[in-house]
Design a protein around this motif. Structure first.
Motif, PDB file in Angstrom:
ATOM      1  N   VAL A   1       0.903  -1.140   0.000  1.00 36.90           N
ATOM      2  CA  VAL A   1       0.000   0.000   0.000  1.00 36.90           C
ATOM      3  C   VAL A   1       0.948   1.196   0.000  1.00 36.90           C
ATOM      4  CG1 VAL A   1      -1.762   1.278   1.259  1.00 36.90           C
ATOM      5  CG2 VAL A   1      -1.847  -1.225   1.191  1.00 36.90           C
ATOM      6  N   SER A   2       0.832   2.007  -1.040  1.00 35.87           N
ATOM      7  CA  SER A   2       1.796   3.076  -1.273  1.00 35.87           C
ATOM      8  C   SER A   2       1.085   4.413  -1.427  1.00 35.87           C
ATOM      9  CB  SER A   2       2.602   2.772  -2.536  1.00 35.87           C
ATOM     10  OG  SER A   2       3.274   1.531  -2.417  1.00 35.87           O
ATOM     11  N   ALA A   3       1.838   5.476  -1.277  1.00 37.81           N
ATOM     12  CA  ALA A   3       1.272   6.820  -1.457  1.00 37.81           C
ATOM     13  C   ALA A   3       2.387   7.790  -1.791  1.00 37.81           C
ATOM     14  CB  ALA A   3       0.541   7.280  -0.199  1.00 37.81           C
ATOM     15  N   THR A   4       2.012   8.832  -2.517  1.00 32.91           N
ATOM     16  CA  THR A   4       2.906   9.939  -2.789  1.00 32.91           C
ATOM     17  C   THR A   4       2.502  11.083  -1.874  1.00 32.91           C
ATOM     18  OG1 THR A   4       3.132   9.253  -5.090  1.00 32.91           O
ATOM     19  CG2 THR A   4       3.769  11.521  -4.553  1.00 32.91           C
ATOM     20  N   LEU A   5       3.440  11.518  -1.055  1.00 32.02           N
ATOM     21  CA  LEU A   5       3.164  12.571  -0.084  1.00 32.02           C
ATOM     22  C   LEU A   5       3.704  13.911  -0.567  1.00 32.02           C
ATOM     23  CD1 LEU A   5       4.074  10.713   3.227  1.00 32.02           C
ATOM     24  CD2 LEU A   5       1.872  10.847   2.071  1.00 32.02           C
ATOM     25  N   GLY A   6       2.938  14.938  -0.355  1.00 32.85           N
ATOM     26  CA  GLY A   6       3.370  16.294  -0.683  1.00 32.85           C
ATOM     27  C   GLY A   6       4.445  16.761   0.278  1.00 32.85           C
ATOM     28  N   PRO A   7       5.088  17.874  -0.041  1.00 30.12           N
ATOM     29  CA  PRO A   7       6.196  18.365   0.782  1.00 30.12           C
ATOM     30  C   PRO A   7       5.847  18.570   2.257  1.00 30.12           C
ATOM     31  CG  PRO A   7       6.094  19.570  -1.274  1.00 30.12           C
ATOM     32  CD  PRO A   7       4.864  18.713  -1.222  1.00 30.12           C
ATOM     33  N   ASP A   8       4.604  18.910   2.561  1.00 27.77           N
ATOM     34  CA  ASP A   8       4.223  19.178   3.952  1.00 27.77           C
ATOM     35  C   ASP A   8       3.444  18.039   4.599  1.00 27.77           C
ATOM     36  OD1 ASP A   8       5.429  21.705   3.793  1.00 27.77           O
ATOM     37  OD2 ASP A   8       3.608  22.574   2.935  1.00 27.77           O
ATOM     38  N   GLN A   9       3.330  16.914   3.934  1.00 26.97           N
ATOM     39  CA  GLN A   9       2.557  15.794   4.473  1.00 26.97           C
ATOM     40  C   GLN A   9       3.433  14.832   5.251  1.00 26.97           C
ATOM     41  OE1 GLN A   9       0.526  14.522   0.656  1.00 26.97           O
ATOM     42  NE2 GLN A   9      -0.992  13.890   2.200  1.00 26.97           N
TER      43      GLN A   9
ATOM     44  N   PRO B   1      -6.896  10.721   3.374  1.00 23.49           N
ATOM     45  CA  PRO B   1      -7.884   9.711   2.981  1.00 23.49           C
ATOM     46  C   PRO B   1      -8.012   9.672   1.456  1.00 23.49           C
ATOM     47  CG  PRO B   1      -8.718  11.040   4.789  1.00 23.49           C
ATOM     48  CD  PRO B   1      -7.439  11.694   4.320  1.00 23.49           C
ATOM     49  N   GLY B   2      -8.042   8.476   0.908  1.00 24.58           N
ATOM     50  CA  GLY B   2      -8.180   8.295  -0.520  1.00 24.58           C
ATOM     51  C   GLY B   2      -6.894   8.455  -1.307  1.00 24.58           C
ATOM     52  N   GLN B   3      -5.792   8.722  -0.639  1.00 26.85           N
ATOM     53  CA  GLN B   3      -4.520   8.947  -1.326  1.00 26.85           C
ATOM     54  C   GLN B   3      -3.719   7.657  -1.520  1.00 26.85           C
ATOM     55  OE1 GLN B   3      -2.136  11.859   0.734  1.00 26.85           O
ATOM     56  NE2 GLN B   3      -0.873  12.280  -1.049  1.00 26.85           N
ATOM     57  N   ARG B   4      -4.049   6.615  -0.806  1.00 25.99           N
ATOM     58  CA  ARG B   4      -3.286   5.369  -0.865  1.00 25.99           C
ATOM     59  C   ARG B   4      -3.602   4.581  -2.139  1.00 25.99           C
ATOM     60  NH1 ARG B   4      -4.245   6.211   4.548  1.00 25.99           N
ATOM     61  NH2 ARG B   4      -2.450   5.948   5.901  1.00 25.99           N
ATOM     62  N   GLU B   5      -2.605   3.838  -2.587  1.00 25.10           N
ATOM     63  CA  GLU B   5      -2.738   2.985  -3.757  1.00 25.10           C
ATOM     64  C   GLU B   5      -2.413   1.553  -3.369  1.00 25.10           C
ATOM     65  OE1 GLU B   5       0.014   4.448  -6.714  1.00 25.10           O
ATOM     66  OE2 GLU B   5      -0.335   6.479  -5.997  1.00 25.10           O
ATOM     67  N   ALA B   6      -3.142   0.607  -3.966  1.00 21.48           N
ATOM     68  CA  ALA B   6      -2.799  -0.811  -3.853  1.00 21.48           C
ATOM     69  C   ALA B   6      -1.873  -1.109  -5.033  1.00 21.48           C
ATOM     70  CB  ALA B   6      -4.048  -1.670  -3.924  1.00 21.48           C
ATOM     71  N   VAL B   7      -0.712  -1.684  -4.731  1.00 20.68           N
ATOM     72  CA  VAL B   7       0.281  -1.890  -5.780  1.00 20.68           C
ATOM     73  C   VAL B   7       0.737  -3.341  -5.802  1.00 20.68           C
ATOM     74  CG1 VAL B   7       2.485  -1.110  -6.739  1.00 20.68           C
ATOM     75  CG2 VAL B   7       1.087   0.483  -5.400  1.00 20.68           C
ATOM     76  N   THR B   8       0.842  -3.870  -7.010  1.00 20.37           N
ATOM     77  CA  THR B   8       1.418  -5.191  -7.238  1.00 20.37           C
ATOM     78  C   THR B   8       2.723  -4.995  -7.990  1.00 20.37           C
ATOM     79  OG1 THR B   8      -0.750  -6.249  -7.352  1.00 20.37           O
ATOM     80  CG2 THR B   8       1.094  -7.447  -8.329  1.00 20.37           C
ATOM     81  N   TRP B   9       3.759  -5.614  -7.490  1.00 21.19           N
ATOM     82  CA  TRP B   9       5.101  -5.533  -8.069  1.00 21.19           C
ATOM     83  C   TRP B   9       5.577  -6.941  -8.403  1.00 21.19           C
ATOM     84  CZ3 TRP B   9       7.744  -0.671  -7.343  1.00 21.19           C
ATOM     85  CH2 TRP B   9       7.139   0.209  -6.433  1.00 21.19           C
ATOM     86  N   VAL B  10       6.255  -7.089  -9.513  1.00 22.09           N
ATOM     87  CA  VAL B  10       6.963  -8.317  -9.836  1.00 22.09           C
ATOM     88  C   VAL B  10       8.436  -7.949  -9.898  1.00 22.09           C
ATOM     89  CG1 VAL B  10       7.315 -10.180 -11.507  1.00 22.09           C
ATOM     90  CG2 VAL B  10       5.016  -9.232 -11.158  1.00 22.09           C
ATOM     91  N   LEU B  11       9.230  -8.622  -9.093  1.00 24.54           N
ATOM     92  CA  LEU B  11      10.673  -8.405  -9.083  1.00 24.54           C
ATOM     93  C   LEU B  11      11.359  -9.688  -9.524  1.00 24.54           C
ATOM     94  CD1 LEU B  11       9.505  -6.353  -6.855  1.00 24.54           C
ATOM     95  CD2 LEU B  11      11.862  -6.222  -6.116  1.00 24.54           C
TER      96      LEU B  11
END
Length: 135
Positions: free
Chosen positions: A93-101, A106-116
């Motif tokens: 579960v990932s997110a991009t945070l702004g400079p002041d975060q 809420p609603g900013q998180r992403e479900a991510v699948t990675w293949v390495l």
């Protein structure tokens, strides 16, 4: 197939990929960020497909100079599963945070699948796919 045991060499090396990519993102370094991806990696984002390390690096460099300037990326690694000794499936579960975060809104998180996959002893991202996380 097995779930990776936290603290094992493979689990640590796989999680180090996320740490290195996070550090490169925070530094705004598109080349260092893309170095964590395989040469022919694929990135799927809502409405966008990036093909190959070169395109990933160029796209991220441009984004770090503009819309993503000063942001940082956070990943909560939920599972690491070794599909074979040299291929891992990772869910975050990932997110991009702004400079002041300090925390995702809420609603900013992403479900991510990675293949390495392991390349000459080094774990690299082969595929990335994100979508908005539920609730």
């Amino acid at each position: 197939m097995s779930t990776s045991t936290p603290g094992t060499a493979d689990d640590t090396a796989i999680r180090d990929v996320f740490r290195a990519a996070t550090d490169a993102w925070a530094a705004g370094d598109g080349a260092a960020f893309a170095a964590r991806y395989a040469p022919d990696a694929t990135v799927l984002l809502p409405g966008t497909r990036l093909a190959g390390r070169a395109q990933i690096g160029a796209t991220m460099s441009a984004a770090f100079a503009d819309a993503l300037r000063g942001t940082r990326r956070v990943h909560d690694v939920r599972t690491v599963r070794l599909v074979t000794p040299d291929v891992a499936l990772v869910h975050t579960v990932s997110a991009t945070l702004g400079p002041d975060q300090s925390e995702p809104a809420p609603g900013q998180r992403e479900a991510v699948t990675w293949v390495l996959a392991r390349h000459a002893g080094e774990w690299l991202v082969e595929a990335y796919h994100s979508s908005p996380a539920a609730g």
